[in-house]
Design a protein around this motif. Structure first.
Motif, PDB file in Angstrom:
ATOM      1  N   ILE A  18      36.171  20.635 -11.554  1.00  0.00           N
ATOM      2  CA  ILE A  18      35.971  19.374 -10.837  1.00  0.00           C
ATOM      3  C   ILE A  18      35.600  19.662  -9.387  1.00  0.00           C
ATOM      4  O   ILE A  18      36.258  20.465  -8.717  1.00  0.00           O
ATOM      5  N   VAL A  19      34.545  19.013  -8.906  1.00  0.00           N
ATOM      6  CA  VAL A  19      34.175  19.071  -7.501  1.00  0.00           C
ATOM      7  C   VAL A  19      34.595  17.756  -6.857  1.00  0.00           C
ATOM      8  O   VAL A  19      34.179  16.673  -7.298  1.00  0.00           O
ATOM      9  N   VAL A  20      35.435  17.833  -5.821  1.00  0.00           N
ATOM     10  CA  VAL A  20      35.969  16.648  -5.149  1.00  0.00           C
ATOM     11  C   VAL A  20      35.186  16.424  -3.858  1.00  0.00           C
ATOM     12  O   VAL A  20      35.086  17.320  -3.016  1.00  0.00           O
ATOM     13  N   LEU A  21      34.643  15.215  -3.689  1.00  0.00           N
ATOM     14  CA  LEU A  21      33.805  14.891  -2.545  1.00  0.00           C
ATOM     15  C   LEU A  21      34.303  13.622  -1.850  1.00  0.00           C
ATOM     16  O   LEU A  21      34.971  12.784  -2.473  1.00  0.00           O
ATOM     17  N   PRO A  22      33.983  13.445  -0.559  1.00  0.00           N
ATOM     18  CA  PRO A  22      34.335  12.187   0.126  1.00  0.00           C
ATOM     19  C   PRO A  22      33.746  10.985  -0.593  1.00  0.00           C
ATOM     20  O   PRO A  22      32.670  11.067  -1.201  1.00  0.00           O
ATOM     21  N   ASP A  23      34.411   9.869  -0.505  1.00  0.00           N
ATOM     22  CA  ASP A  23      34.011   8.678  -1.251  1.00  0.00           C
ATOM     23  C   ASP A  23      32.581   8.229  -0.972  1.00  0.00           C
ATOM     24  O   ASP A  23      31.894   7.726  -1.861  1.00  0.00           O
ATOM     25  N   ASP A  24      32.117   8.396   0.269  1.00  0.00           N
ATOM     26  CA  ASP A  24      30.791   7.895   0.634  1.00  0.00           C
ATOM     27  C   ASP A  24      29.658   8.845   0.265  1.00  0.00           C
ATOM     28  O   ASP A  24      28.488   8.507   0.448  1.00  0.00           O
ATOM     29  N   ASP A  25      30.002  10.023  -0.249  1.00  0.00           N
ATOM     30  CA  ASP A  25      28.965  11.040  -0.469  1.00  0.00           C
ATOM     31  C   ASP A  25      28.338  10.993  -1.855  1.00  0.00           C
ATOM     32  O   ASP A  25      27.338  11.675  -2.105  1.00  0.00           O
ATOM     33  N   VAL A  26      28.922  10.247  -2.770  1.00  0.00           N
ATOM     34  CA  VAL A  26      28.335  10.071  -4.103  1.00  0.00           C
ATOM     35  C   VAL A  26      28.437   8.599  -4.479  1.00  0.00           C
ATOM     36  O   VAL A  26      29.380   7.918  -4.103  1.00  0.00           O
ATOM     37  N   PHE A  27      27.455   8.114  -5.245  1.00  0.00           N
ATOM     38  CA  PHE A  27      27.390   6.688  -5.549  1.00  0.00           C
ATOM     39  C   PHE A  27      28.443   6.289  -6.580  1.00  0.00           C
ATOM     40  O   PHE A  27      29.093   5.254  -6.454  1.00  0.00           O
ATOM     41  N   ASP A  28      28.621   7.109  -7.632  1.00  0.00           N
ATOM     42  CA  ASP A  28      29.591   6.804  -8.678  1.00  0.00           C
ATOM     43  C   ASP A  28      30.907   7.537  -8.417  1.00  0.00           C
ATOM     44  O   ASP A  28      30.916   8.692  -7.976  1.00  0.00           O
ATOM     45  N   ALA A  29      32.022   6.865  -8.704  1.00  0.00           N
ATOM     46  CA  ALA A  29      33.332   7.474  -8.467  1.00  0.00           C
ATOM     47  C   ALA A  29      33.527   8.732  -9.304  1.00  0.00           C
ATOM     48  O   ALA A  29      34.118   9.709  -8.838  1.00  0.00           O
ATOM     49  N   ILE A  30      33.040   8.717 -10.534  1.00  0.00           N
ATOM     50  CA  ILE A  30      33.153   9.872 -11.425  1.00  0.00           C
ATOM     51  C   ILE A  30      31.796  10.107 -12.075  1.00  0.00           C
ATOM     52  O   ILE A  30      31.224   9.200 -12.678  1.00  0.00           O
ATOM     53  N   THR A  31      31.281  11.311 -11.927  1.00  0.00           N
ATOM     54  CA  THR A  31      30.008  11.692 -12.545  1.00  0.00           C
ATOM     55  C   THR A  31      30.244  12.934 -13.398  1.00  0.00           C
ATOM     56  O   THR A  31      30.527  14.012 -12.867  1.00  0.00           O
ATOM     57  N   GLU A  32      30.170  12.772 -14.702  1.00  0.00           N
ATOM     58  CA  GLU A  32      30.372  13.911 -15.590  1.00  0.00           C
ATOM     59  C   GLU A  32      29.027  14.590 -15.837  1.00  0.00           C
ATOM     60  O   GLU A  32      28.049  13.948 -16.214  1.00  0.00           O
ATOM     61  N   LEU A  33      28.982  15.891 -15.614  1.00  0.00           N
ATOM     62  CA  LEU A  33      27.742  16.654 -15.672  1.00  0.00           C
ATOM     63  C   LEU A  33      27.522  17.342 -17.002  1.00  0.00           C
ATOM     64  O   LEU A  33      26.532  18.047 -17.166  1.00  0.00           O
ATOM     65  N   GLY A  34      28.444  17.165 -17.942  1.00  0.00           N
ATOM     66  CA  GLY A  34      28.344  17.910 -19.193  1.00  0.00           C
ATOM     67  C   GLY A  34      28.912  19.311 -19.009  1.00  0.00           C
ATOM     68  O   GLY A  34      29.696  19.567 -18.096  1.00  0.00           O
ATOM     69  N   LYS A  35      28.481  20.221 -19.843  1.00  0.00           N
ATOM     70  CA  LYS A  35      29.023  21.581 -19.787  1.00  0.00           C
ATOM     71  C   LYS A  35      28.104  22.512 -19.009  1.00  0.00           C
ATOM     72  O   LYS A  35      26.886  22.488 -19.163  1.00  0.00           O
TER      73      LYS A  35
END
Length: 309
Positions: free
Chosen positions: A245-262
């Motif tokens: 899991i990569v944790v980023l500041p709230d304003d830096d990504v549009f979706d709260a959770i983005t799953e990238l697959g494997k």
């Protein structure tokens, strides 16, 4: 987003000087809205950032308050963010996750060494965390402090998961155990699985392309490096990771959770800080859960093998 050592000011987001007149500020806001609007091909995360900047400086009252408190980068509190060992709410007596290691400790030490070297040996620095000093430092030095703060904030959040979770901070992931740069910021073990976490702050919105993070301040391949380091820990301790899991500041990504697959066989997700505990409780989609005696066995193996930087 404007309280990070890496972040742009509200004026920089709107691409105007701090002393621009009110009409010039309004024109710049309208232009930036058109440039960043998703319907016209803009970046959704940057569009939100522009709106937030306008909230901070869009009225005379708000702008005056912002300029007094943040606009000239003369205030800030980067010298000692609360961590798992120093809770921000002393009265909270709920059981906390078991925590090992010092989150952000190595990066803070690294920052202090580099900022003193940058200022000049023999020069007295009254406050190495003074925002005016930090903002004037090269980006690579500011990034180290921003990452330390990010790690401390993640540690605070995961400590509130409860006693069913165990967390290790600043874990060596170098095969030879000599390079502290080769570390994993956090290992989190709980009923939803074992996860390797990277706490990051790139100072602005980021995107994703082919399973990797992209952005103007992104160096290297953070996701690939995180997964590779998790594999080192997995081999050393004889455990299997449920995901990364990569944790980023709230304003830096549009979706709260983005799953990238494997990525190299490991499920990976990007998550905002505000959604981190939700993701850790539920787990990444398709990730392997652990429980009972297996959870105890994994915790024992990690306790025996983990080394902190």
């Amino acid at each position: 987003m404007f309280d990070s050592p890496m972040s742009s000011s509200a004026y920089e987001v709107l691409r105007v000087a701090a002393d621009v007149d009110d009409e010039g500020l309004r024109r710049a806001y309208r232009v930036r809205l058109r440039e960043t609007h998703p319907d016209t091909g803009g970046d959704a995360a940057l569009f939100v950032q522009v709106q937030r900047a306008w909230e901070l400086v869009g009225t005379p009252e708000a702008r005056s308050a912002y300029d007094r408190g943040h606009g000239a980068a003369t205030t800030g509190d980067w010298g000692g963010a609360p961590t798992a060992s120093t809770p921000s709410r002393p009265a909270d007596t709920r059981p906390r996750a078991r925590s090992h290691g010092q989150p952000g400790g190595w990066r803070r030490e690294r920052y202090l060494d580099l900022i003193r070297e940058w200022v000049g040996r023999g020069v007295d620095i009254a406050d190495p965390y003074d925002p005016a000093l930090v903002r004037s430092a090269p980006p690579e030095i500011r990034h180290i402090l921003a990452d330390a703060l990010a790690e401390e904030e993640t540690a605070r959040l995961v400590s509130e998961l409860g006693m069913g979770y165990t967390v290790w901070h600043d874990v060596f992931a170098d095969r030879d155990g000599v390079d502290p740069e080769q570390k994993i910021d956090h290992l989190v073990l709980g009923p939803s699985g074992l996860y390797a976490l990277l706490s990051e702050d790139f100072g602005g919105p980021v995107g994703v392309r082919r399973g990797e993070i992209t952005g103007p301040n992104v160096i290297g391949a953070p996701v690939t490096e995180l997964v590779s380091r998790a594999r080192v820990i997995a081999r050393s301790a004889g455990v299997r990771f449920s995901g990364a899991i990569v944790v980023l500041p709230d304003d830096d990504v549009f979706d709260a959770i983005t799953e990238l697959g494997k990525v190299r066989g490991t499920p990976v997700a990007l998550v905002t800080r505000s959604a981190l505990t939700t993701l850790l409780r539920r787990g990444i989609t398709g990730a392997r859960e652990v429980g009972g005696t297996e959870l105890f066995d994994i915790r024992t193996r990690l306790q025996q093998r983990v080394r902190h930087v």
